[in-house]
Scaffold this motif. Sequence first.
Motif, short mmCIF file in Angstrom:
data_model
loop_
_atom_site.label_atom_id
_atom_site.label_comp_id
_atom_site.label_asym_id
_atom_site.label_seq_id
_atom_site.Cartn_x
_atom_site.Cartn_y
_atom_site.Cartn_z
N GLU A 160 0.84 -1.21 0.00
CA GLU A 160 0.00 0.00 0.00
C GLU A 160 0.87 1.25 0.00
O GLU A 160 0.61 2.21 -0.73
CB GLU A 160 -0.93 0.01 1.21
CG GLU A 160 -1.87 1.18 1.28
CD GLU A 160 -2.91 1.21 0.17
OE1 GLU A 160 -3.50 2.28 -0.06
OE2 GLU A 160 -3.16 0.17 -0.48
N ASN A 220 1.06 4.19 -2.81
CA ASN A 220 0.93 5.60 -2.48
C ASN A 220 2.10 6.40 -3.05
O ASN A 220 1.91 7.48 -3.61
CB ASN A 220 0.88 5.81 -0.96
CG ASN A 220 -0.47 5.51 -0.37
OD1 ASN A 220 -1.47 5.35 -1.07
ND2 ASN A 220 -0.51 5.39 0.94
N TYR A 221 3.30 5.86 -2.92
CA TYR A 221 4.49 6.57 -3.42
C TYR A 221 4.46 6.68 -4.94
O TYR A 221 4.75 7.74 -5.50
CB TYR A 221 5.76 5.86 -2.94
CG TYR A 221 7.00 6.65 -3.23
CD1 TYR A 221 7.19 7.92 -2.70
CD2 TYR A 221 8.00 6.14 -4.04
CE1 TYR A 221 8.34 8.66 -2.97
CE2 TYR A 221 9.15 6.86 -4.32
CZ TYR A 221 9.31 8.12 -3.77
OH TYR A 221 10.44 8.85 -4.04
N TRP A 254 1.82 6.76 -6.81
CA TRP A 254 0.79 7.76 -7.11
C TRP A 254 1.36 9.16 -6.92
O TRP A 254 1.18 10.04 -7.76
CB TRP A 254 -0.43 7.54 -6.22
CG TRP A 254 -1.49 8.56 -6.46
CD1 TRP A 254 -2.52 8.46 -7.36
CD2 TRP A 254 -1.64 9.84 -5.83
NE1 TRP A 254 -3.29 9.61 -7.32
CE2 TRP A 254 -2.75 10.47 -6.39
CE3 TRP A 254 -0.92 10.51 -4.86
CZ2 TRP A 254 -3.18 11.72 -6.00
CZ3 TRP A 254 -1.33 11.78 -4.47
CH2 TRP A 254 -2.45 12.37 -5.04
N ILE A 295 -1.25 11.18 2.03
CA ILE A 295 -1.82 10.31 1.00
C ILE A 295 -2.39 9.06 1.67
O ILE A 295 -1.73 8.45 2.51
CB ILE A 295 -0.75 9.91 -0.03
CG1 ILE A 295 -0.15 11.17 -0.66
CG2 ILE A 295 -1.33 8.98 -1.08
CD1 ILE A 295 1.13 10.92 -1.41
N TYR A 296 -3.61 8.73 1.29
CA TYR A 296 -4.27 7.53 1.80
C TYR A 296 -4.95 6.84 0.62
O TYR A 296 -5.75 7.47 -0.08
CB TYR A 296 -5.29 7.91 2.86
CG TYR A 296 -6.05 6.75 3.42
CD1 TYR A 296 -5.44 5.84 4.26
CD2 TYR A 296 -7.38 6.56 3.10
CE1 TYR A 296 -6.15 4.77 4.78
CE2 TYR A 296 -8.10 5.50 3.61
CZ TYR A 296 -7.48 4.60 4.45
OH TYR A 296 -8.17 3.53 4.95
N ARG A 297 -4.61 5.60 0.40
CA ARG A 297 -5.17 4.81 -0.70
C ARG A 297 -5.07 5.52 -2.04
O ARG A 297 -6.03 5.66 -2.78
CB ARG A 297 -6.60 4.40 -0.39
CG ARG A 297 -6.68 3.46 0.79
CD ARG A 297 -8.03 2.89 0.96
NE ARG A 297 -7.98 1.93 2.06
CZ ARG A 297 -8.99 1.21 2.45
NH1 ARG A 297 -10.15 1.31 1.82
NH2 ARG A 297 -8.87 0.38 3.45
N GLN A 298 -3.87 6.00 -2.33
CA GLN A 298 -3.54 6.66 -3.58
C GLN A 298 -4.41 7.88 -3.86
O GLN A 298 -4.74 8.19 -5.01
CB GLN A 298 -3.60 5.70 -4.78
CG GLN A 298 -2.62 4.53 -4.67
CD GLN A 298 -3.17 3.42 -3.81
OE1 GLN A 298 -4.20 2.84 -4.15
NE2 GLN A 298 -2.52 3.11 -2.71
N TYR A 313 -0.76 4.87 5.79
CA TYR A 313 -0.87 6.12 5.03
C TYR A 313 0.55 6.62 4.79
O TYR A 313 1.51 6.12 5.38
CB TYR A 313 -1.70 7.16 5.78
CG TYR A 313 -1.19 7.50 7.15
CD1 TYR A 313 -0.18 8.43 7.33
CD2 TYR A 313 -1.70 6.89 8.27
CE1 TYR A 313 0.31 8.74 8.58
CE2 TYR A 313 -1.23 7.18 9.54
CZ TYR A 313 -0.23 8.12 9.69
OH TYR A 313 0.25 8.42 10.94
N SER A 314 0.69 7.59 3.92
CA SER A 314 2.00 8.15 3.60
C SER A 314 1.98 9.65 3.78
O SER A 314 0.98 10.31 3.49
CB SER A 314 2.38 7.84 2.15
OG SER A 314 2.40 6.46 1.91
#
Length: 86
Positions: A8, A12-13, A15, A34-37, A62-63
């Motif tokens: 995941e 994200n990264y 995206w 960022i959460y779920r792209q 999340y990122s």
Amino acid sequence: MPNDWQEELDRNYAWFLGQLSKLLALNQGRYALIYRQALVGVFDRPGDAEREAEARFAGQPYSIQAYRGAGGGHGLFLACPPLKGG
């Protein structure tokens, strides 16, 4: 970190990198949550992004990515739930 979490975070990264050219000019020096792209928000300080993430996505991957100028890198901040007993 469980494998599905790493996958995941990798998505994200990827995206984030795909969106970077569109968003960099407006957000240089700021931090993307960022959460779920999907871009959840952009924050002036990483702590603000982390507080928002914990309030909305506690216990989920999340990122938080830093928007940097050319050659400045785009620091990757990964978030994981706290380890039990630690």
